[in-house]
Design an enzyme around this catalytic site. Structure first.
Site, PDB file in Angstrom:
ATOM      1  N   ASP A  75      34.849 -65.225  18.368  1.00 45.78           N
ATOM      2  CA  ASP A  75      34.234 -66.401  17.759  1.00 45.78           C
ATOM      3  C   ASP A  75      35.036 -67.651  18.110  1.00 45.78           C
ATOM      4  O   ASP A  75      36.258 -67.672  17.938  1.00 45.78           O
ATOM      5  CB  ASP A  75      34.231 -66.251  16.233  1.00 45.78           C
ATOM      6  CG  ASP A  75      32.835 -66.199  15.645  1.00 45.78           C
ATOM      7  OD1 ASP A  75      31.871 -66.566  16.341  1.00 45.78           O
ATOM      8  OD2 ASP A  75      32.707 -65.778  14.484  1.00 45.78           O
TER       9      ASP A  75
ATOM     10  N   GLU B 161      21.110 -65.355  12.498  1.00 51.00           N
ATOM     11  CA  GLU B 161      21.589 -65.079  11.138  1.00 51.00           C
ATOM     12  C   GLU B 161      20.723 -65.755  10.082  1.00 51.00           C
ATOM     13  O   GLU B 161      20.293 -66.900  10.238  1.00 51.00           O
ATOM     14  CB  GLU B 161      23.041 -65.566  10.986  1.00 51.00           C
ATOM     15  CG  GLU B 161      23.612 -65.320   9.602  1.00 51.00           C
ATOM     16  CD  GLU B 161      25.104 -65.570   9.498  1.00 51.00           C
ATOM     17  OE1 GLU B 161      25.647 -65.417   8.384  1.00 51.00           O
ATOM     18  OE2 GLU B 161      25.729 -65.904  10.525  1.00 51.00           O
TER      19      GLU B 161
ATOM     20  N   GLU C 195      28.196 -71.283  17.951  1.00 50.38           N
ATOM     21  CA  GLU C 195      27.121 -71.546  17.000  1.00 50.38           C
ATOM     22  C   GLU C 195      26.325 -72.777  17.434  1.00 50.38           C
ATOM     23  O   GLU C 195      26.904 -73.798  17.789  1.00 50.38           O
ATOM     24  CB  GLU C 195      27.686 -71.771  15.590  1.00 50.38           C
ATOM     25  CG  GLU C 195      28.251 -70.528  14.945  1.00 50.38           C
ATOM     26  CD  GLU C 195      28.607 -70.747  13.471  1.00 50.38           C
ATOM     27  OE1 GLU C 195      28.207 -71.784  12.912  1.00 50.38           O
ATOM     28  OE2 GLU C 195      29.277 -69.867  12.895  1.00 50.38           O
TER      29      GLU C 195
ATOM     30  N   ASP D 188      35.121 -65.444  12.846  1.00 53.45           N
ATOM     31  CA  ASP D 188      35.904 -66.364  12.028  1.00 53.45           C
ATOM     32  C   ASP D 188      35.699 -66.075  10.540  1.00 53.45           C
ATOM     33  O   ASP D 188      36.353 -66.671   9.686  1.00 53.45           O
ATOM     34  CB  ASP D 188      35.585 -67.820  12.356  1.00 53.45           C
ATOM     35  CG  ASP D 188      34.112 -68.182  12.220  1.00 53.45           C
ATOM     36  OD1 ASP D 188      33.321 -67.316  11.786  1.00 53.45           O
ATOM     37  OD2 ASP D 188      33.747 -69.325  12.564  1.00 53.45           O
ATOM     38  N   SER D 189      34.832 -65.108  10.250  1.00 50.41           N
ATOM     39  CA  SER D 189      34.665 -64.606   8.877  1.00 50.41           C
ATOM     40  C   SER D 189      35.954 -64.012   8.337  1.00 50.41           C
ATOM     41  O   SER D 189      36.085 -63.772   7.127  1.00 50.41           O
ATOM     42  CB  SER D 189      33.557 -63.550   8.831  1.00 50.41           C
ATOM     43  OG  SER D 189      33.769 -62.546   9.808  1.00 50.41           O
TER      44      SER D 189
END
Length: 263
Positions: free
Chosen positions: A83, A181, A114, A44-45
């Site tokens: 993602d 991360e 996440e 999704d970056s």
């Protein structure tokens, strides 16, 4: 052509060799990245790298589905991770419905979620319904607003212990691997040793089971800022600008097109 990785072959790399994961958002770059990567993450970056947003939160299921389809089309022999965007897995029912869409409408091999202990029940619900899940612990980009910024984790004993518990919870819930991360290197190393599934780092040191970078960062295409953990393997932005200037100059001087470029 490389043999496509599977969940089993990915898990077997633990303690043997580091995994290589790179992000991609389209068929063109996915095809270029495929020969050197074990896994391609449709992150999704993309909303930061290509949509000019300040964070990832505005990414939608429609966007992620579109880009995942494109990546799968360009890199048919790659293990593709999609993602799950912000707000699409707030409860078990929504998470499963959205993950099923990914599996039915794209060729993605898994989804990424996440969260640690707090998302273990959702991960377990997905894996018990035939959805392969890659976890994501540590610094969570989708929590940037609630946490007041991008904050490195593992600086305190409490955070160290929580990260280990998060990793164990994600593994127990059925995830076959996870991303870690923005975590202090020595803590990330300890986290990787605490579980039997691969732990892939980004800004988490070299002691984990693999690495992932955003391709536009590593190729020097994204100019707004460069995180500390990014190594630029080329100055892509300068190369592109030079090439475009050469093209523009030749057009203005009527040096392009030449006879060999003309029908």
């Amino acid at each position: 052509m490389n043999k496509k990785m599977t969940i089993t072959s990915i898990q077997k790399t633990k303690g043997v060799r580091p995994l290589v994961m790179i992000t991609a958002y389209d068929a063109l770059f996915a095809k270029l990245l495929e020969p050197s990567s074990d896994m391609i993450l449709v992150g999704d970056s993309l909303n930061m790298s290509f949509a000019g947003k300040s964070d990832t939160l505005s990414a939608t299921m429609e966007q992620m589905m579109y880009h995942t389809k494109a990546v799968c089309s360009g890199a048919k022999n790659s293990f593709v991770v999609c993602d799950m965007p912000f707000g699409t897995y707030v409860n078990k029912e929504d998470a499963l419905a959205n993950a099923i869409r990914v599996f039915q409408e794209t060729s993605a091999d898994c989804v990424k979620i996440e969260g640690g202990e707090d998302k273990a029940d959702i991960i377990e619900h997905l894996t018990s319904n035939a959805i392969a899940v890659c976890g994501h612990i540590g610094l969570l980009p989708q929590s940037v607003r609630s946490e007041g910024g991008y904050k490195v984790k593992g600086k305190t004993e409490k955070e160290r212990l929580q990260l280990i518990e998060d990793a164990k919870a994600v593994e127990k819930a059925g995830a076959f691997c996870m991303v870690i991360e923005g975590v202090k290197a020595e803590v990330a190393f300890e986290v990787a040793k605490s579980v039997d599934i691969p732990v892939i780092g980004i800004g988490a040191g070299a002691g984990v089971d693999g690495q992932v970078l955003v391709f536009s960062d590593m190729l020097g295409l994204f100019e707004e800022f460069t995180p500390k953990f990014v190594k630029k393997y080329m100055d892509g932005a300068a190369l592109v600008k030079d090439a475009i200037k050469n093209y523009a100059d030749e057009v203005k001087m009527r040096e392009f097109p030449k006879e060999e470029h003309t029908y």
